[in-house]
Every structure is written in C-alpha cells, then in structure tokens.
Design a protein around this motif. Structure first.
Motif, PDB file in Angstrom:
ATOM      1  N   GLY A   1      14.352  -1.458   6.224  1.00  0.00           N
ATOM      2  CA  GLY A   1      13.870  -0.240   5.577  1.00  0.00           C
ATOM      3  C   GLY A   1      12.872   0.511   6.433  1.00  0.00           C
ATOM      4  O   GLY A   1      12.866   1.749   6.462  1.00  0.00           O
ATOM      5  N   ALA A   2      12.027  -0.232   7.166  1.00  0.00           N
ATOM      6  CA  ALA A   2      11.055   0.411   8.044  1.00  0.00           C
ATOM      7  C   ALA A   2      11.748   1.159   9.173  1.00  0.00           C
ATOM      8  O   ALA A   2      11.317   2.252   9.566  1.00  0.00           O
ATOM      9  N   PHE A   3      12.829   0.600   9.691  1.00  0.00           N
ATOM     10  CA  PHE A   3      13.582   1.284  10.738  1.00  0.00           C
ATOM     11  C   PHE A   3      14.202   2.576  10.211  1.00  0.00           C
ATOM     12  O   PHE A   3      14.140   3.627  10.866  1.00  0.00           O
ATOM     13  N   VAL A   4      14.780   2.515   9.009  1.00  0.00           N
ATOM     14  CA  VAL A   4      15.359   3.708   8.393  1.00  0.00           C
ATOM     15  C   VAL A   4      14.278   4.756   8.145  1.00  0.00           C
ATOM     16  O   VAL A   4      14.478   5.957   8.378  1.00  0.00           O
ATOM     17  N   LEU A   5      13.100   4.310   7.701  1.00  0.00           N
ATOM     18  CA  LEU A   5      11.985   5.230   7.447  1.00  0.00           C
ATOM     19  C   LEU A   5      11.564   5.945   8.732  1.00  0.00           C
ATOM     20  O   LEU A   5      11.340   7.161   8.738  1.00  0.00           O
ATOM     21  N   LEU A   6      11.471   5.195   9.819  1.00  0.00           N
ATOM     22  CA  LEU A   6      11.080   5.788  11.095  1.00  0.00           C
ATOM     23  C   LEU A   6      12.111   6.800  11.572  1.00  0.00           C
ATOM     24  O   LEU A   6      11.762   7.919  11.989  1.00  0.00           O
ATOM     25  N   MET A   7      13.376   6.455  11.524  1.00  0.00           N
ATOM     26  CA  MET A   7      14.410   7.371  11.968  1.00  0.00           C
ATOM     27  C   MET A   7      14.474   8.602  11.066  1.00  0.00           C
ATOM     28  O   MET A   7      14.750   9.715  11.533  1.00  0.00           O
ATOM     29  N   SER A   8      14.190   8.425   9.782  1.00  0.00           N
ATOM     30  CA  SER A   8      14.147   9.564   8.868  1.00  0.00           C
ATOM     31  C   SER A   8      13.029  10.518   9.265  1.00  0.00           C
ATOM     32  O   SER A   8      13.192  11.746   9.215  1.00  0.00           O
ATOM     33  N   ALA A   9      11.883   9.967   9.652  1.00  0.00           N
ATOM     34  CA  ALA A   9      10.766  10.818  10.086  1.00  0.00           C
ATOM     35  C   ALA A   9      11.150  11.624  11.317  1.00  0.00           C
ATOM     36  O   ALA A   9      10.797  12.799  11.439  1.00  0.00           O
ATOM     37  N   LEU A  10      11.896  11.014  12.225  1.00  0.00           N
ATOM     38  CA  LEU A  10      12.290  11.706  13.444  1.00  0.00           C
ATOM     39  C   LEU A  10      13.334  12.782  13.179  1.00  0.00           C
ATOM     40  O   LEU A  10      13.347  13.820  13.845  1.00  0.00           O
ATOM     41  N   VAL A  11      14.213  12.555  12.190  1.00  0.00           N
ATOM     42  CA  VAL A  11      15.319  13.483  11.927  1.00  0.00           C
ATOM     43  C   VAL A  11      14.957  14.511  10.861  1.00  0.00           C
ATOM     44  O   VAL A  11      15.095  15.721  11.062  1.00  0.00           O
ATOM     45  N   VAL A  12      14.470  14.037   9.722  1.00  0.00           N
ATOM     46  CA  VAL A  12      14.266  14.921   8.572  1.00  0.00           C
ATOM     47  C   VAL A  12      13.187  15.957   8.846  1.00  0.00           C
ATOM     48  O   VAL A  12      13.306  17.117   8.446  1.00  0.00           O
ATOM     49  N   THR A  13      12.103  15.553   9.526  1.00  0.00           N
ATOM     50  CA  THR A  13      11.006  16.503   9.776  1.00  0.00           C
ATOM     51  C   THR A  13      11.440  17.669  10.653  1.00  0.00           C
ATOM     52  O   THR A  13      10.767  18.704  10.679  1.00  0.00           O
ATOM     53  N   ARG A  14      12.567  17.530  11.360  1.00  0.00           N
ATOM     54  CA  ARG A  14      13.080  18.612  12.186  1.00  0.00           C
ATOM     55  C   ARG A  14      14.008  19.535  11.406  1.00  0.00           C
ATOM     56  O   ARG A  14      14.412  20.584  11.910  1.00  0.00           O
ATOM     57  N   ARG A  15      14.363  19.135  10.184  1.00  0.00           N
ATOM     58  CA  ARG A  15      15.381  19.876   9.437  1.00  0.00           C
ATOM     59  C   ARG A  15      14.896  20.449   8.113  1.00  0.00           C
ATOM     60  O   ARG A  15      15.646  21.169   7.448  1.00  0.00           O
ATOM     61  N   VAL A  16      13.686  20.112   7.706  1.00  0.00           N
ATOM     62  CA  VAL A  16      13.166  20.627   6.440  1.00  0.00           C
ATOM     63  C   VAL A  16      11.802  21.267   6.693  1.00  0.00           C
ATOM     64  O   VAL A  16      11.142  20.971   7.688  1.00  0.00           O
TER      65      VAL A  16
ATOM     66  N   PHE B   1       5.629   8.071  10.840  1.00  0.00           N
ATOM     67  CA  PHE B   1       4.903   8.095  12.111  1.00  0.00           C
ATOM     68  C   PHE B   1       3.732   7.103  12.126  1.00  0.00           C
ATOM     69  O   PHE B   1       3.373   6.595  13.195  1.00  0.00           O
ATOM     70  N   VAL B   2       3.129   6.848  10.967  1.00  0.00           N
ATOM     71  CA  VAL B   2       2.107   5.791  10.930  1.00  0.00           C
ATOM     72  C   VAL B   2       2.766   4.441  11.232  1.00  0.00           C
ATOM     73  O   VAL B   2       2.223   3.614  11.974  1.00  0.00           O
ATOM     74  N   TRP B   3       3.957   4.236  10.666  1.00  0.00           N
ATOM     75  CA  TRP B   3       4.669   2.987  10.945  1.00  0.00           C
ATOM     76  C   TRP B   3       5.050   2.892  12.432  1.00  0.00           C
ATOM     77  O   TRP B   3       5.012   1.818  13.018  1.00  0.00           O
ATOM     78  N   LEU B   4       5.392   4.023  13.065  1.00  0.00           N
ATOM     79  CA  LEU B   4       5.717   4.001  14.497  1.00  0.00           C
ATOM     80  C   LEU B   4       4.538   3.472  15.302  1.00  0.00           C
ATOM     81  O   LEU B   4       4.709   2.653  16.222  1.00  0.00           O
TER      82      LEU B   4
ATOM     83  N   TRP C   1       0.923  14.468  18.677  1.00  0.00           N
ATOM     84  CA  TRP C   1       2.353  14.549  18.429  1.00  0.00           C
ATOM     85  C   TRP C   1       2.837  13.194  17.948  1.00  0.00           C
ATOM     86  O   TRP C   1       2.460  12.156  18.490  1.00  0.00           O
ATOM     87  N   GLY C   2       3.698  13.205  16.913  1.00  0.00           N
ATOM     88  CA  GLY C   2       4.209  11.948  16.391  1.00  0.00           C
ATOM     89  C   GLY C   2       3.168  11.250  15.542  1.00  0.00           C
ATOM     90  O   GLY C   2       2.663  11.821  14.559  1.00  0.00           O
ATOM     91  N   PRO C   3       2.793  10.013  15.892  1.00  0.00           N
ATOM     92  CA  PRO C   3       1.825   9.279  15.085  1.00  0.00           C
ATOM     93  C   PRO C   3       0.482   9.999  15.001  1.00  0.00           C
ATOM     94  O   PRO C   3      -0.023  10.482  16.028  1.00  0.00           O
ATOM     95  N   PRO C   4      -0.117  10.063  13.810  1.00  0.00           N
ATOM     96  CA  PRO C   4      -1.453  10.656  13.674  1.00  0.00           C
ATOM     97  C   PRO C   4      -2.518   9.675  14.154  1.00  0.00           C
ATOM     98  O   PRO C   4      -3.432   9.297  13.416  1.00  0.00           O
ATOM     99  N   VAL C   5      -2.379   9.273  15.402  1.00  0.00           N
ATOM    100  CA  VAL C   5      -3.192   8.192  15.966  1.00  0.00           C
ATOM    101  C   VAL C   5      -3.568   8.565  17.399  1.00  0.00           C
ATOM    102  O   VAL C   5      -2.726   9.024  18.172  1.00  0.00           O
TER     103      VAL C   5
END
Length: 394
Positions: free
Chosen positions: A43-58, A71-74, A373-377
């Motif tokens: 689930g964490a992998f799916v969440l990360l890939m969703s952050a990379l894909v969905v944030t570019r499309r919505v 991105f925090v999980w990344l 960029w990416g993680p807020p870290v």
C-alpha cells in the motif's frame, strides 16, 4: 513514463528491501502480522506512485491529499533504507552469534561427536525486530527534523561580493536573491506571502527570482503567486525561468509575472542604478521547448565597463557566463542537495552545491532555495533568502 521509471524502479526495489527487513525478518511465516506487514508495504508503494502521478493530473487543492502522505513516505523510505543499510553489518554479526549449540559429551577414549550449530529463532527475531525499531526511530527522527526545516521560515543570509568594476558610489547595493520557491500542492499562497514579507523587510535595492517558482499552471497556482505583486525594491523585481517553469507552461507564467510587476528577463539585459548591467538568460531546459538560453542576444548592447550580474537558474551555466565576462552569476536549482547525502551527488552535474565560489574570473552564488521539491523535508540544507551586498573592490 521516463520520469516514472527513473523513480518507480528504485522505489520498487526500496520497498522490496523494506519488506524483507521490516516484515519477513521480523515475523514468522504464515502469521497475521506478516500478512498485514506485506499489505502495508504494498500500500505504501501504491501511495507513493499515486503522489507522483495524481499530483501532476489534478488541481493542487486535490493533489495535496496524495502529495502529503506520499512524499512524506518517500522521505521515510529513503532514510529507512539508509538506516537499515548501515545496520546490515552489525545485524549480520549478531545473527551469526544467535545460535544454540547442544553440548556433546565423550566418555573415556571415545571421540566426541561433532556439535551441530542450530539457529535460535527467538533470538534472531529479537535482533531483527530491534534493528527494525531502531532504524524506524532514526529515520522518523531525521524526517521529522527535516520537515521543521523545510516548512519553517527561510534563513536570511547576507553575502558580500567585491566587484572590480563596481563604482564606489554603488558600493553597498543589495540584491535580494530567492530561488526554487516551488509553489504547488504542498506550498501555496501563505508560503509566497512569507517570502514577500521577509524580502520587503530588508529594503533591498533589487529583487532577483532565479527560477523554479511553480509546479503547476497559472490557472492552478495564479492565486498562490499573486502576493509577488507586493514585492518592493528601489530598482524593481526580476525573474528568469527555471526547468520547472517549462514543465508548467512557461509562456503563461511569463505573462502572469509581467502582470504582477515581476519583470521577466528572457535572454536580455538592462542597466540598473546607472552602473550595473543586469542580464537574465533562460534555463537550459528551454532548449527542448524552443526557448533556450542565448548569451549572444542577452549581452548585445551591454556596457562592458560596468560590472555584469547574470541571473541564470542552473549553476552549470557559469561556463558560458565566464566566457562572456560575467562578474557575478546568481543561481539556484540545487536546493543545496535538499536531503543529505544528495549534497554529495549534486557536484556530478553542477559546479557548486550552495554558497559563493569562483569559476575563472566569475563569482558564482548558488541559493539553496526557499521551497522544496517532492518530500517536504530538508536535511542539512535549510531554505534561504540571500541578500547579496555588492562592494567596490577599488
């Protein structure tokens, strides 16, 4: 697709490594704990890939719901992998010692039978769980600290730079430099307002925004960028494109910034304060969009008796700057590495990670940027806004 492969493949391998160390090594086969752990890592992998894909499309107001956890999980994934990797050697040494050996007894002259070394499952589980917990605490602490740095106010730095050709009457001329603001799903209007307030409090002579202002279109982020209209300085505010502007619709943003009173410099220059040649060139990424840097055009008509200050997003452009007699180049792009140990990787591509350095006869100043960029870290690379104070070398 190339972007997703470059991040997706390493992320997949990272998740597999975490699954082995945090799930397989810490649970017994067939148990509920192993099934839950496996599901959590997937689930964490799916969440990360969703952050990379969905944030570019919505739009950002929806993308933030994927971006924050993803991105925090990344960042956690990255530092967990480092912590577990560092722990590999002591872990293996401890596991090697985690055995039980039945005592063999011989009588009289009879030879002693060889002793069979049997692993102790209980001790091995204890060691693996201890390493997993320790790594989790270490990674969580680093990421937590890094978030306070990334989301806190940028450091305000003052950097004096002596220029041989600067008129003594202009000594003390101050340029507020800010880069890599990265407005997007995680950073919005309040981020811009804080930056504008901090710059205005310094009463600078000139403001330079050296690229990567946005990660999204004008329709999505125009309101977030609007506070830039409130920037105040004696000789104006100026902007050059970064690579992310080209990913976000650079023509729209050039027009929007011009409307906000932030003057885009697109391979062009002007004389400011009667004795400083201010020049701006497009980012090198613009070449793929028919809008690349053109130093010949940018320097046409400039008075070479005056010092030349160049705004260029990427430090690597200093090679061209030096050949054109630039006295000072102001750049960003690197984020100072953003998260250790990336600061050791940046020099592979760029001549400087952060701060002031000299390339041939050209001073190069690289800001760590005011956003992320990416993680807020940010670890080892706090955000900054810099006041460049020009000094006459004469």
């Amino acid at each position: 697709m190339i972007f997703l492969l470059l991040l997706g493949v390493p992320a997949g391998l990272g998740h597999f490594y975490l699954w082995r160390r945090l799930v397989v090594d810490t649970t017994r086969p067939g148990t509920l704990g192993r099934r839950i752990g496996t599901f959590a890592v997937a689930g964490a992998f799916v969440l990360l890939m969703s952050a990379l894909v969905v944030t570019r499309r919505v739009p950002p107001e929806y993308g933030k719901f994927f971006a924050w956890p993803g991105f925090v999980w990344l960042a956690l994934l990255f530092y967990l992998a480092i912590a577990l990797g560092v722990a590999e050697v002591p872990r293996r040494l401890l596991l090697r010692r985690a055995t039980t050996a039945p005592v063999a007894v011989g009588t009289g002259a009879e030879p002693v039978e060889p002793v069979e070394v049997v692993p102790d499952p209980g001790r091995r589980l204890f060691i693996s769980r201890s390493v997993a917990i320790g790594s989790g605490i270490a990674a969580g602490s680093v990421v937590g600290y890094g978030m306070t740095q990334a989301l806190g106010a940028p450091q305000l730095l003052t950097v004096p730079v002596a220029l041989d050709k600067l008129q003594p009457s202009l000594s003390g001329f101050r340029i507020a430099v800010v880069s890599d603001i990265h407005l997007g799903p995680l950073l919005g209007r309040s981020h811009t307002e804080r930056i504008v307030r901090m710059i205005n409090e310094q009463e600078a002579d000139l403001v330079a925004i050296v690229g990567d202002l946005v990660d999204g279109t004008v329709a999505e982020l125009g309101e977030a960028a609007a506070p830039l209209r409130d920037l105040v300085s004696r000789h104006g505010s100026f902007f050059v494109t970064g690579n992310h502007e080209y990913f976000s619709g650079h023509e729209q943003w050039i027009s929007e910034l011009d409307r906000l009173g932030v003057n885009p410099l697109r391979n062009e220059g002007l004389t400011v304060a009667g004795g400083i040649e201010l020049v701006g060139v497009n980012d090198v990424t613009g070449r793929s969009y028919g809008d690349g840097p053109d130093f010949g055009r940018a320097f046409a008509g400039r008075d070479r008796a005056n010092p030349v200050v160049l705004l260029a997003h990427q430090p690597v452009q200093v090679a061209d700057a030096s050949s054109h007699g630039v006295d000072l180049q102001l750049s960003g792009h690197t984020h100072g590495g953003q998260m250790v140990p990336f600061n050791f990787v940046v020099p592979v591509q760029q001549p400087s990670v952060a701060g002031l350095s000299k390339v041939d006869d050209t001073w190069l100043y690289v800001s760590r940027g005011a956003g992320f960029w990416g993680p807020p870290v940010r670890v080892g690379a706090p955000p900054d806004i810099t006041l460049i104070e020009l000094k006459s070398a004469g």
